[in-house]
Scaffold this motif. Sequence first.
Motif, PDB file in Angstrom:
ATOM      1  N   HIS A 271       6.337  13.639   1.500  1.00  0.00           N
ATOM      2  CA  HIS A 271       7.018  12.348   1.503  1.00  0.00           C
ATOM      3  C   HIS A 271       6.029  11.314   0.949  1.00  0.00           C
ATOM      4  O   HIS A 271       4.863  11.309   1.335  1.00  0.00           O
ATOM      5  N   TYR A 272       6.534  10.452   0.081  1.00  0.00           N
ATOM      6  CA  TYR A 272       5.707   9.414  -0.528  1.00  0.00           C
ATOM      7  C   TYR A 272       6.428   8.080  -0.404  1.00  0.00           C
ATOM      8  O   TYR A 272       7.653   8.030  -0.315  1.00  0.00           O
ATOM      9  N   GLY A 273       5.679   7.009  -0.460  1.00  0.00           N
ATOM     10  CA  GLY A 273       6.296   5.698  -0.465  1.00  0.00           C
ATOM     11  C   GLY A 273       5.259   4.602  -0.464  1.00  0.00           C
ATOM     12  O   GLY A 273       4.063   4.852  -0.636  1.00  0.00           O
ATOM     13  N   ARG A 274       5.765   3.393  -0.259  1.00  0.00           N
ATOM     14  CA  ARG A 274       4.900   2.221  -0.176  1.00  0.00           C
ATOM     15  C   ARG A 274       5.590   1.186   0.698  1.00  0.00           C
ATOM     16  O   ARG A 274       6.819   1.160   0.796  1.00  0.00           O
TER      17      ARG A 274
ATOM     18  N   GLU B  61       9.913  -2.411   6.091  1.00  0.00           N
ATOM     19  CA  GLU B  61      10.674  -2.021   4.899  1.00  0.00           C
ATOM     20  C   GLU B  61       9.726  -1.239   3.996  1.00  0.00           C
ATOM     21  O   GLU B  61       8.633  -1.704   3.688  1.00  0.00           O
ATOM     22  N   LEU B  62      10.168  -0.044   3.614  1.00  0.00           N
ATOM     23  CA  LEU B  62       9.319   0.819   2.808  1.00  0.00           C
ATOM     24  C   LEU B  62      10.157   1.652   1.862  1.00  0.00           C
ATOM     25  O   LEU B  62      11.355   1.826   2.071  1.00  0.00           O
ATOM     26  N   THR B  63       9.515   2.118   0.811  1.00  0.00           N
ATOM     27  CA  THR B  63      10.195   3.066  -0.057  1.00  0.00           C
ATOM     28  C   THR B  63       9.974   4.456   0.526  1.00  0.00           C
ATOM     29  O   THR B  63       9.023   4.683   1.280  1.00  0.00           O
TER      30      THR B  63
ATOM     31  N   THR C 158       0.852  -1.188   0.000  1.00  0.00           N
ATOM     32  CA  THR C 158       0.000   0.000   0.000  1.00  0.00           C
ATOM     33  C   THR C 158       0.889   1.240   0.000  1.00  0.00           C
ATOM     34  O   THR C 158       1.987   1.231   0.542  1.00  0.00           O
ATOM     35  N   VAL C 159       0.389   2.271  -0.615  1.00  0.00           N
ATOM     36  CA  VAL C 159       1.136   3.524  -0.687  1.00  0.00           C
ATOM     37  C   VAL C 159       0.797   4.411   0.510  1.00  0.00           C
ATOM     38  O   VAL C 159      -0.219   4.223   1.170  1.00  0.00           O
ATOM     39  N   PHE C 160       1.693   5.368   0.770  1.00  0.00           N
ATOM     40  CA  PHE C 160       1.429   6.334   1.822  1.00  0.00           C
ATOM     41  C   PHE C 160       1.903   7.708   1.383  1.00  0.00           C
ATOM     42  O   PHE C 160       2.709   7.843   0.460  1.00  0.00           O
TER      43      PHE C 160
END
Length: 156
Positions: free
Chosen positions: A77-80, A91-93, A56-58
């Motif tokens: 800030h963005y990631g998944r 662990e996330l991007t 899922t993205v955040f």
Amino acid sequence: MTQPISKPDLSQRPFHLTVERIMDSAPDILFLAWTKQFDRWFAAPGSVLMEGEVNTVFFFETIYKFEAQSEAQRHPHYGRFLKLEPDRLVELTWITGAEGTKGAETVVTVELEPHGNGTRLRLTQAGFPDEESRNQAEHAWPFVLEHLDKVMQTRI
């Protein structure tokens, strides 16, 4: 059906860092902080869009001022989420703008290991586009982790 998880190709961006800290907070509290309570310790309140589930993205934003700026600025800030092991691993991007990862998709790995009544936290961030952005993050993460531990010790 679960979608396959696509990890970023970091082979052209070899800059990385590792920071370790003994935290007073327990692993379950820190896991919750990284997956469900970002606006309690890192993000601007009300800015977090996050489910805390794999694939899922955040989104969230921070608001702060760099020395060269005259006033505080918004920093999205963005990631998944790539991998989650409750109370053990996140662990996330992680993607930020010019003052952070310069738009590069980095990978942040947070390892949590019980240590007495607290936690040994090991944070690795890989895939920086250059040494400058890596050095900036390497300088910032110890302060961020200290703040995380202090905030998570207080009751809501």
